[in-house]
Design an enzyme around this catalytic site. Structure first.
Site, PDB file in Angstrom:
ATOM      1  N   ARG A  44     -25.937  -1.373 -30.529  1.00 34.95           N
ATOM      2  CA  ARG A  44     -24.475  -3.111 -30.113  1.00 34.95           C
ATOM      3  C   ARG A  44     -23.720  -2.242 -29.089  1.00 34.95           C
ATOM      4  NH1 ARG A  44     -29.303  -5.274 -30.738  1.00 34.95           N
ATOM      5  NH2 ARG A  44     -29.950  -6.080 -33.064  1.00 34.95           N
ATOM      6  N   ASN A  74     -30.429  -3.814 -24.461  1.00 30.04           N
ATOM      7  CA  ASN A  74     -30.402  -5.032 -25.093  1.00 30.04           C
ATOM      8  C   ASN A  74     -29.244  -5.397 -25.507  1.00 30.04           C
ATOM      9  OD1 ASN A  74     -31.023  -4.287 -27.081  1.00 30.04           O
ATOM     10  ND2 ASN A  74     -32.288  -5.711 -27.813  1.00 30.04           N
ATOM     11  N   HIS A  86     -42.378   1.802 -30.348  1.00 31.02           N
ATOM     12  CA  HIS A  86     -42.350   1.470 -31.770  1.00 31.02           C
ATOM     13  C   HIS A  86     -43.956   0.617 -31.740  1.00 31.02           C
ATOM     14  CE1 HIS A  86     -40.982  -2.144 -29.571  1.00 31.02           C
ATOM     15  NE2 HIS A  86     -39.860  -2.286 -29.432  1.00 31.02           N
ATOM     16  N   ALA A 135     -34.972 -10.417 -35.155  1.00 30.77           N
ATOM     17  CA  ALA A 135     -35.747  -9.170 -36.047  1.00 30.77           C
ATOM     18  C   ALA A 135     -35.057  -8.264 -35.777  1.00 30.77           C
ATOM     19  CB  ALA A 135     -37.125  -9.361 -34.625  1.00 30.77           C
ATOM     20  N   HIS A 187     -35.367   5.628 -29.529  1.00 30.38           N
ATOM     21  CA  HIS A 187     -34.984   4.344 -29.135  1.00 30.38           C
ATOM     22  C   HIS A 187     -34.355   3.737 -30.147  1.00 30.38           C
ATOM     23  CE1 HIS A 187     -36.920   0.234 -28.641  1.00 30.38           C
ATOM     24  NE2 HIS A 187     -36.347   0.292 -29.795  1.00 30.38           N
ATOM     25  N   HIS A 240     -41.740  -2.744 -24.023  1.00 23.45           N
ATOM     26  CA  HIS A 240     -41.207  -3.363 -25.297  1.00 23.45           C
ATOM     27  C   HIS A 240     -42.927  -4.284 -25.466  1.00 23.45           C
ATOM     28  CE1 HIS A 240     -40.464  -5.976 -28.917  1.00 23.45           C
ATOM     29  NE2 HIS A 240     -41.774  -6.368 -28.532  1.00 23.45           N
ATOM     30  N   HIS A 284     -28.604  -6.316 -37.427  1.00 20.32           N
ATOM     31  CA  HIS A 284     -28.252  -7.468 -37.633  1.00 20.32           C
ATOM     32  C   HIS A 284     -27.549  -8.279 -38.561  1.00 20.32           C
ATOM     33  CE1 HIS A 284     -31.555  -8.751 -34.465  1.00 20.32           C
ATOM     34  NE2 HIS A 284     -31.756  -8.187 -35.405  1.00 20.32           N
ATOM     35  N   LEU A 308     -39.663  -6.930 -34.669  1.00 22.80           N
ATOM     36  CA  LEU A 308     -40.831  -6.656 -33.463  1.00 22.80           C
ATOM     37  C   LEU A 308     -40.786  -5.693 -32.965  1.00 22.80           C
ATOM     38  CD1 LEU A 308     -39.570 -10.471 -31.943  1.00 22.80           C
ATOM     39  CD2 LEU A 308     -42.041  -9.743 -33.108  1.00 22.80           C
ATOM     40  N   LYS A 316     -36.400   0.886 -19.215  1.00 22.27           N
ATOM     41  CA  LYS A 316     -36.677  -0.748 -20.640  1.00 22.27           C
ATOM     42  C   LYS A 316     -37.395  -1.658 -20.107  1.00 22.27           C
ATOM     43  CE  LYS A 316     -38.374  -1.611 -24.626  1.00 22.27           C
ATOM     44  NZ  LYS A 316     -37.251  -1.819 -26.051  1.00 22.27           N
ATOM     45  N   HIS A 345     -30.444   1.319 -31.131  1.00 19.59           N
ATOM     46  CA  HIS A 345     -29.310  -0.477 -31.294  1.00 19.59           C
ATOM     47  C   HIS A 345     -28.775  -0.125 -31.730  1.00 19.59           C
ATOM     48  CE1 HIS A 345     -33.199  -2.992 -29.519  1.00 19.59           C
ATOM     49  NE2 HIS A 345     -33.627  -1.708 -29.604  1.00 19.59           N
ATOM     50  N   ASP A 357     -35.519   2.896 -34.070  1.00 17.38           N
ATOM     51  CA  ASP A 357     -35.466   1.343 -33.618  1.00 17.38           C
ATOM     52  C   ASP A 357     -34.975   0.846 -34.285  1.00 17.38           C
ATOM     53  OD1 ASP A 357     -35.965  -1.332 -31.910  1.00 17.38           O
ATOM     54  OD2 ASP A 357     -37.835  -1.942 -33.134  1.00 17.38           O
TER      55      ASP A 357
HETATM   56  C1  NCD Z   1     -34.628  -5.325 -31.714  1.00 20.24           C
HETATM   57  C2  NCD Z   1     -32.782  -5.289 -31.538  1.00 20.24           C
HETATM   58  O1  NCD Z   1     -32.109  -6.290 -32.708  1.00 20.24           O
HETATM   59  O2  NCD Z   1     -32.534  -5.425 -30.856  1.00 20.24           O
HETATM   60  N1  NCD Z   1     -34.723  -6.320 -32.750  1.00 20.24           N
HETATM   61  C3  NCD Z   1     -36.751  -5.564 -33.326  1.00 20.24           C
HETATM   62  O3  NCD Z   1     -36.894  -6.459 -34.155  1.00 20.24           O
HETATM   63  N2  NCD Z   1     -36.894  -4.607 -32.699  1.00 20.24           N
HETATM   64  C4  NCD Z   1     -35.161  -5.232 -30.391  1.00 20.24           C
HETATM   65  C5  NCD Z   1     -36.191  -5.045 -29.979  1.00 20.24           C
HETATM   66  O4  NCD Z   1     -36.862  -3.842 -29.675  1.00 20.24           O
HETATM   67  O5  NCD Z   1     -37.623  -5.263 -29.875  1.00 20.24           O
HETATM   68 ZN    ZN Z   2     -36.406  -1.794 -29.946  1.00 19.59          ZN
END
Ligand code: NCD
Ligand code: ZN
Length: 369
Positions: free
Chosen positions: A42, A66, A199, A288, A38, A161, A276, A244, A124, A40, A272
């Site tokens: 970007r 996402n 998560h 988040a 899992h 999620h 950011h 989150l 997802k 991210h 996860d």
């Molecule tokens: C994730 C994100 O920033 O893309 N943020 C997070 O708090 N985990 C989105 C997600 O998986 O909920």
């Molecule tokens: Zn995530």
């Protein structure tokens, strides 16, 4: 000599053989190269900034869809996959495993195309409005039943999620309410659907997965194994601990650590890691996500060590996820050394900086390059 035999010989030579036991005095830990189920990463310059850290530690990762706009079709996923491959450091063998973002309008035909693409490994589900970039998410899970039917018959996993978005439900209860209101009915409608509850953050989620049939598994992040919600409020409001689903009470952390370190193959690694930019975290309404790709394995090692269960890290990090996704286990290995180091205050990120989890604080394990 097979890679596995070579690895065992290395372990014996370095004193980390299994028969020597994994214990608190251990100074080195060698395990099969892990995967992140899992993640991210970007897109664009942000992708270029964060991808090398993951490619350094992991062989493969399930890439979250996402983006803005999200990765909704097989064509989107294949294009995104190519951008990821293009952003890899030269010589890296890292393999991105792609996912599609489920919407109210995803068709069963797209699911078939996804399964046949060879590169899309899961779908997802985000409830609309649940988290970062989830505006295209599903408004009512029952609208997707035709899609779930197709996924169940093909065997394509659904990644959840698992939080409700109802404003009247307390944020700390949203996972549990999702399980009761949506997940239990979903599983009774589609008992053979392969599901990863992503998560997980609560004892009730751990309990649900433990009791569920073998087609239901869960990922667990390093922050949910190491921290309770107190971390968000320690001496002031700490945005870099906000993700989150949000961190929960200590009793939930303890329950998660127990299942993660139990050797049960239903629970496996998913960081996860969600980068950011510093200016969007340290602001009046912070996004988040915790950034952990930089030191993911070191964080997990610390959590497993705290439970006296370093011997269980390899299954959690390197075997059970691959087995669930019906992919071959990796053959190479990685080594962690017992060594103190300080997490950098920030790392490079486009137009800003990126603050890793536990910035400026000490780590006990170090990934050996
Ligand atoms: C994730 C994100 O920033 O893309 N943020 C997070 O708090 N985990 C989105 C997600 O998986 O909920
Ligand atoms: Zn995530």
């Amino acid at each position: 000599m097979s890679p596995r035999q070579r690895q065992i010989l290395t372990r014996i030579a370095t004193g980390t053989a299994r028969r020597a036991g994994y214990n608190q005095r251990m100074s080195e830990l060698t395990i099969t190269r892990p995967d992140d189920w899992h993640l991210h990463v970007r897109d664009g310059d942000a992708l270029k900034a964060v991808l090398p850290a993951t490619a350094c530690q992991f062989a493969r990762a399930i890439i979250m869809p996402n983006l803005k706009p999200p990765v909704r079709t097989v064509d989107d996923a294949l294009e995104y996959r190519q951008r990821i491959l293009d952003a890899l450091p030269i010589g890296s063998a890292f393999e991105p495993l792609m996912t599609l973002y489920l919407t109210d309008n995803t068709s069963p035909e797209e699911i078939v195309r996804a399964a046949m693409s060879g590169h899309v490994k899961a779908i997802k589900y985000y409830p609309a409005g649940a988290t970062t970039n989830s505006d295209f998410g599903v408004t009512d899970i029952r609208k997707c039943d035709a899609v779930f039917e197709a996924m169940q018959s093909i065997g394509l996993p659904l990644l959840l999620h698992g939080e409700v978005t109802d404003a009247e439900v307390d944020i700390f209860d949203r996972e549990q309410v999702f399980i009761e209101k949506h997940l239990i009915p979903l599983v009774s409608r589609f008992p053979k659907l392969r599901i990863v509850l992503e998560h997980i953050t609560t004892a009730s989620a751990a309990k649900f997965v433990l009791a569920a049939s073998e087609n239901i598994a869960a990922t667990i992040t390093p922050q949910h194994l190491l921290y309770s919600r107190n971390a968000i409020f320690k001496g002031g409001l700490r945005p870099h601990f906000y993700c989150l689903p949000v961190l929960k009470r200590e009793e939930h952390r303890v329950a998660l650590l127990k299942v993660a370190t139990s050797g049960n193959p239903k629970f496996f690694l998913g960081t996860d890691s969600a980068p950011h930019a510093r200016n969007t975290k340290e602001t009046s309404c912070c996004g988040a996500g915790c950034y952990t790709a930089l030191h993911a394995l070191e964080l997990y090692a610390e959590a497993f060590e705290s439970a006296g269960a370093l011997d269980k890290l390899e299954g959690f990090a390197s075997f059970y996820g691959a087995d669930f996704y019906r992919l071959p286990r990796n053959t190479g290995s990685i080594t962690l050394k017992k060594e103190n180091w300080t997490v950098p205050e920030e790392v490079t990120f486009p137009n800003s900086a990126l603050v890793p989890l536990r910035a400026g604080e000490q780590m006990r394990w170090r990934f050996a390059l």
